[in-house]
Motif scaffolding. Sequence first.
Motif, short mmCIF file in Angstrom:
data_model
loop_
_atom_site.label_atom_id
_atom_site.label_comp_id
_atom_site.label_asym_id
_atom_site.label_seq_id
_atom_site.Cartn_x
_atom_site.Cartn_y
_atom_site.Cartn_z
N GLY A 1 54.79 35.56 24.77
CA GLY A 1 55.32 35.82 26.11
C GLY A 1 55.57 37.28 26.42
N GLY A 2 55.84 38.12 25.42
CA GLY A 2 56.11 39.52 25.67
C GLY A 2 54.87 40.40 25.67
N CYS A 3 53.73 39.82 25.37
CA CYS A 3 52.48 40.59 25.28
C CYS A 3 51.99 40.98 26.68
CB CYS A 3 51.42 39.77 24.56
SG CYS A 3 49.80 40.56 24.53
N ALA A 4 51.85 42.27 26.92
CA ALA A 4 51.42 42.76 28.22
C ALA A 4 50.00 42.32 28.56
CB ALA A 4 51.52 44.28 28.26
N GLU A 5 49.12 42.30 27.57
CA GLU A 5 47.73 41.90 27.83
C GLU A 5 47.66 40.42 28.21
OE1 GLU A 5 43.46 41.97 25.51
OE2 GLU A 5 44.88 43.59 25.15
N PHE A 6 48.42 39.56 27.54
CA PHE A 6 48.43 38.15 27.89
C PHE A 6 49.03 37.94 29.28
CE2 PHE A 6 48.49 36.51 23.23
CZ PHE A 6 47.17 36.87 23.09
N ALA A 7 50.06 38.72 29.62
CA ALA A 7 50.68 38.62 30.94
C ALA A 7 49.67 38.97 32.03
CB ALA A 7 51.90 39.52 31.03
N GLU A 8 48.85 40.00 31.79
CA GLU A 8 47.82 40.38 32.76
C GLU A 8 46.80 39.26 32.93
OE1 GLU A 8 46.23 44.05 31.29
OE2 GLU A 8 48.07 45.16 31.76
N ARG A 9 46.44 38.60 31.84
CA ARG A 9 45.48 37.50 31.93
C ARG A 9 46.06 36.33 32.74
NH1 ARG A 9 43.38 37.04 25.78
NH2 ARG A 9 42.65 39.17 25.60
N ARG A 10 47.34 36.04 32.52
CA ARG A 10 47.97 34.94 33.26
C ARG A 10 48.04 35.26 34.75
NH1 ARG A 10 51.27 34.84 28.56
NH2 ARG A 10 52.81 36.18 29.55
N ALA A 11 48.17 36.54 35.08
CA ALA A 11 48.28 36.95 36.48
C ALA A 11 46.93 36.97 37.19
CB ALA A 11 48.92 38.32 36.57
N ALA A 12 45.84 36.90 36.46
CA ALA A 12 44.49 36.92 37.04
C ALA A 12 43.89 35.52 36.96
CB ALA A 12 43.62 37.93 36.27
N PRO A 13 44.13 34.67 37.97
CA PRO A 13 43.70 33.26 37.91
C PRO A 13 42.19 33.07 37.84
CG PRO A 13 44.52 33.81 40.10
CD PRO A 13 44.77 35.00 39.23
N ALA A 14 41.42 34.06 38.22
CA ALA A 14 39.96 33.90 38.20
C ALA A 14 39.41 33.91 36.78
CB ALA A 14 39.31 35.01 39.01
N GLN A 15 40.18 34.42 35.83
CA GLN A 15 39.70 34.50 34.46
C GLN A 15 40.07 33.23 33.70
OE1 GLN A 15 41.48 38.01 32.82
NE2 GLN A 15 39.95 39.35 33.71
N ALA A 16 39.11 32.70 32.97
CA ALA A 16 39.39 31.55 32.11
C ALA A 16 40.09 32.04 30.85
CB ALA A 16 38.08 30.85 31.74
N PRO A 17 41.09 31.31 30.38
CA PRO A 17 41.78 31.73 29.16
C PRO A 17 40.87 31.64 27.95
CG PRO A 17 42.53 29.56 29.85
CD PRO A 17 41.61 30.07 30.92
N ALA A 18 41.11 32.50 26.99
CA ALA A 18 40.32 32.48 25.75
C ALA A 18 40.68 31.24 24.94
CB ALA A 18 40.61 33.74 24.94
N VAL A 19 39.71 30.73 24.21
CA VAL A 19 39.97 29.57 23.35
C VAL A 19 41.02 29.95 22.31
CG1 VAL A 19 38.95 27.99 21.69
CG2 VAL A 19 37.67 28.64 23.73
N ILE A 20 40.82 31.09 21.67
CA ILE A 20 41.81 31.64 20.73
C ILE A 20 42.27 32.95 21.34
CG2 ILE A 20 42.24 32.49 18.40
CD1 ILE A 20 39.95 30.69 17.47
N PRO A 21 43.48 32.99 21.89
CA PRO A 21 43.93 34.20 22.55
C PRO A 21 44.02 35.39 21.59
CG PRO A 21 45.58 32.46 22.70
CD PRO A 21 44.45 31.93 21.90
#
Length: 75
Positions: free
Chosen positions: A32-52
């Motif tokens: 939850g504190g990871c800035a890169e993961f937060a950016e991914r969550r904020a960009a709905p057009a991107q599919a999440p990685a299978v293994i983040p």
Amino acid sequence: MQLLSCRRCGTSVLVKKNSLAQTSVQWNGGSGGCAEFAERRAAPAQAPAVIPTCAQLRDSIEDAVRNGLLSVPAP
């Protein structure tokens, strides 16, 4: 496992290098504190990685190995 902080956002994780190619990472309290993961969550057009993965954390781990702060067992 050894405590290591990401140089970008300061998120702390436990890391163990089993070889140069294999790294175990245990997130303390989730990612939850990871800035890169937060950016991914904020960009709905991107599919999440299978293994983040966080490229900045990976770079921080590689730097720690190069600087002798994180040991890698001999082959």
